[in-house]
Motif scaffolding. Structure first.
Motif, PDB file in Angstrom:
ATOM      1  N   ASN A  89      65.925  55.903  63.984  1.00 54.53           N
ATOM      2  CA  ASN A  89      66.849  54.957  63.225  1.00 54.53           C
ATOM      3  C   ASN A  89      68.206  55.036  63.735  1.00 54.53           C
ATOM      4  N   ILE A  90      68.554  56.231  64.282  1.00 51.08           N
ATOM      5  CA  ILE A  90      69.654  56.399  65.054  1.00 51.08           C
ATOM      6  C   ILE A  90      69.988  55.514  66.267  1.00 51.08           C
ATOM      7  N   LYS A  91      68.767  55.457  66.875  1.00 47.78           N
ATOM      8  CA  LYS A  91      69.079  54.502  67.974  1.00 47.78           C
ATOM      9  C   LYS A  91      68.703  52.982  67.774  1.00 47.78           C
ATOM     10  N   LEU A  92      68.176  52.808  66.726  1.00 49.91           N
ATOM     11  CA  LEU A  92      68.278  51.355  66.135  1.00 49.91           C
ATOM     12  C   LEU A  92      69.583  50.912  65.649  1.00 49.91           C
ATOM     13  N   LEU A  93      70.194  51.791  64.816  1.00 53.02           N
ATOM     14  CA  LEU A  93      71.509  51.438  64.219  1.00 53.02           C
ATOM     15  C   LEU A  93      72.371  51.544  65.431  1.00 53.02           C
ATOM     16  N   ASP A  94      72.405  52.469  66.310  1.00 54.27           N
ATOM     17  CA  ASP A  94      73.250  52.159  67.441  1.00 54.27           C
ATOM     18  C   ASP A  94      73.182  51.034  68.384  1.00 54.27           C
ATOM     19  N   ALA A  95      71.874  50.330  68.716  1.00 51.88           N
ATOM     20  CA  ALA A  95      71.636  48.998  69.276  1.00 51.88           C
ATOM     21  C   ALA A  95      72.061  48.097  68.541  1.00 51.88           C
ATOM     22  N   SER A  96      71.929  48.127  67.162  1.00 54.66           N
ATOM     23  CA  SER A  96      72.474  47.043  66.381  1.00 54.66           C
ATOM     24  C   SER A  96      74.072  46.865  66.370  1.00 54.66           C
ATOM     25  N   ARG A  97      74.570  48.000  66.217  1.00 55.98           N
ATOM     26  CA  ARG A  97      76.118  47.949  66.517  1.00 55.98           C
ATOM     27  C   ARG A  97      76.469  47.382  67.731  1.00 55.98           C
ATOM     28  N   SER A  98      75.906  47.872  68.724  1.00 58.80           N
ATOM     29  CA  SER A  98      76.113  47.393  70.076  1.00 58.80           C
ATOM     30  C   SER A  98      76.027  45.853  70.205  1.00 58.80           C
ATOM     31  N   TYR A  99      74.731  45.381  69.762  1.00 56.08           N
ATOM     32  CA  TYR A  99      74.466  44.153  69.661  1.00 56.08           C
ATOM     33  C   TYR A  99      75.642  43.192  69.078  1.00 56.08           C
ATOM     34  N   TRP A 100      75.982  43.448  67.842  1.00 57.14           N
ATOM     35  CA  TRP A 100      77.039  42.836  67.071  1.00 57.14           C
ATOM     36  C   TRP A 100      78.337  42.929  67.603  1.00 57.14           C
ATOM     37  N   LEU A 101      78.828  43.930  68.427  1.00 53.44           N
ATOM     38  CA  LEU A 101      79.894  44.101  69.199  1.00 53.44           C
ATOM     39  C   LEU A 101      79.791  43.355  70.400  1.00 53.44           C
ATOM     40  N   HIS A 102      79.175  43.112  70.890  1.00 54.91           N
ATOM     41  CA  HIS A 102      79.023  42.312  72.079  1.00 54.91           C
ATOM     42  C   HIS A 102      79.171  40.877  71.708  1.00 54.91           C
ATOM     43  N   ARG A 103      78.844  40.346  70.473  1.00 51.08           N
ATOM     44  CA  ARG A 103      79.230  39.085  69.769  1.00 51.08           C
ATOM     45  C   ARG A 103      80.467  39.021  69.243  1.00 51.08           C
ATOM     46  N   GLY A 104      81.185  39.834  69.275  1.00 50.19           N
ATOM     47  CA  GLY A 104      82.675  39.872  68.717  1.00 50.19           C
ATOM     48  C   GLY A 104      82.631  40.219  67.407  1.00 50.19           C
ATOM     49  N   ILE A 105      81.677  40.904  66.697  1.00 50.41           N
ATOM     50  CA  ILE A 105      81.685  41.159  65.253  1.00 50.41           C
ATOM     51  C   ILE A 105      81.934  42.632  65.265  1.00 50.41           C
ATOM     52  N   THR A 106      83.312  42.862  64.728  1.00 52.33           N
ATOM     53  CA  THR A 106      83.627  44.508  64.588  1.00 52.33           C
ATOM     54  C   THR A 106      83.284  44.969  63.339  1.00 52.33           C
ATOM     55  N   ASP A 107      82.981  44.316  62.325  1.00 54.01           N
ATOM     56  CA  ASP A 107      82.961  44.692  60.981  1.00 54.01           C
ATOM     57  C   ASP A 107      81.612  45.057  60.759  1.00 54.01           C
ATOM     58  N   TRP A 108      81.089  46.063  61.290  1.00 51.42           N
ATOM     59  CA  TRP A 108      79.696  46.516  61.268  1.00 51.42           C
ATOM     60  C   TRP A 108      79.414  47.948  60.428  1.00 51.42           C
ATOM     61  N   GLY A 109      78.756  47.992  59.663  1.00 52.79           N
ATOM     62  CA  GLY A 109      78.570  49.147  58.703  1.00 52.79           C
ATOM     63  C   GLY A 109      77.060  49.275  58.150  1.00 52.79           C
ATOM     64  N   ILE A 110      76.763  50.607  57.759  1.00 51.79           N
ATOM     65  CA  ILE A 110      75.483  50.790  57.163  1.00 51.79           C
ATOM     66  C   ILE A 110      75.662  51.108  55.682  1.00 51.79           C
ATOM     67  N   VAL A 111      74.714  50.730  54.855  1.00 55.16           N
ATOM     68  CA  VAL A 111      74.481  50.957  53.310  1.00 55.16           C
ATOM     69  C   VAL A 111      73.600  51.936  53.083  1.00 55.16           C
ATOM     70  N   VAL A 112      73.787  53.062  52.497  1.00 58.61           N
ATOM     71  CA  VAL A 112      72.961  54.197  52.360  1.00 58.61           C
ATOM     72  C   VAL A 112      72.667  54.108  50.602  1.00 58.61           C
ATOM     73  N   ASN A 113      71.521  54.649  50.182  1.00 59.81           N
ATOM     74  CA  ASN A 113      71.538  55.030  48.611  1.00 59.81           C
ATOM     75  C   ASN A 113      72.282  56.247  48.315  1.00 59.81           C
ATOM     76  N   ALA A 114      72.511  56.330  47.017  1.00 62.60           N
ATOM     77  CA  ALA A 114      73.177  57.249  46.352  1.00 62.60           C
ATOM     78  C   ALA A 114      72.554  58.522  46.405  1.00 62.60           C
ATOM     79  N   GLU A 115      73.037  59.573  46.415  1.00 62.48           N
ATOM     80  CA  GLU A 115      72.025  61.074  46.438  1.00 62.48           C
ATOM     81  C   GLU A 115      71.589  61.313  45.252  1.00 62.48           C
TER      82      GLU A 115
END
Length: 115
Positions: A89-115
């Motif tokens: 998951n860390i690898k996939l999230l990092d790759a997604s972030r890089s993917y979107w940054l290379h396309r000029g999207i800087t507002d990237w984030g994750i959504v997690v469930n409440a504890e």
């Protein structure tokens, strides 16, 4: 993020801010759709957007690509809190972030469930 080749339960519904039928694969995505639908700063959103030329082998999709009223694009990935620190998951999230940054999207984030 979701591997498009995996089989899982899907909930389909039509929302006014989503152009197509909104398909959610877990409770986090479902709840975040409701949040986006109610958020006045979001004009429209897409669910499960296929990542073309993605760095990791397989066909993956981003959970949400949203257009704000300012015209800016926002990307969000949904992940369960208990799976947040898993190496894949860390690898996939990092790759997604890089993917979107290379396309000029800087507002990237994750959504997690409440504890």
């Amino acid at each position: 993020m979701k591997n498009q080749n995996s089989k899982s339960k899907v909930t389909k519904r039509k929302l006014s801010k989503c152009k197509e039928v909104c398909r959610t694969y877990n409770d986090i995505q479902y709840a975040y759709c409701d949040y986006l639908q109610a958020d006045s700063s979001i004009v429209e959103f897409q669910c499960n957007v296929i990542l073309t030329d993605f760095a990791i082998e397989g066909q993956y999709s981003t959970d949400f690509v949203c257009t704000k009223s300012s015209g800016d694009i926002m990307v969000r990935e949904c992940v369960s809190r208990d799976k947040l620190t898993k190496p894949l998951n860390i690898k996939l999230l990092d790759a997604s972030r890089s993917y979107w940054l290379h396309r000029g999207i800087t507002d990237w984030g994750i959504v997690v469930n409440a504890e």
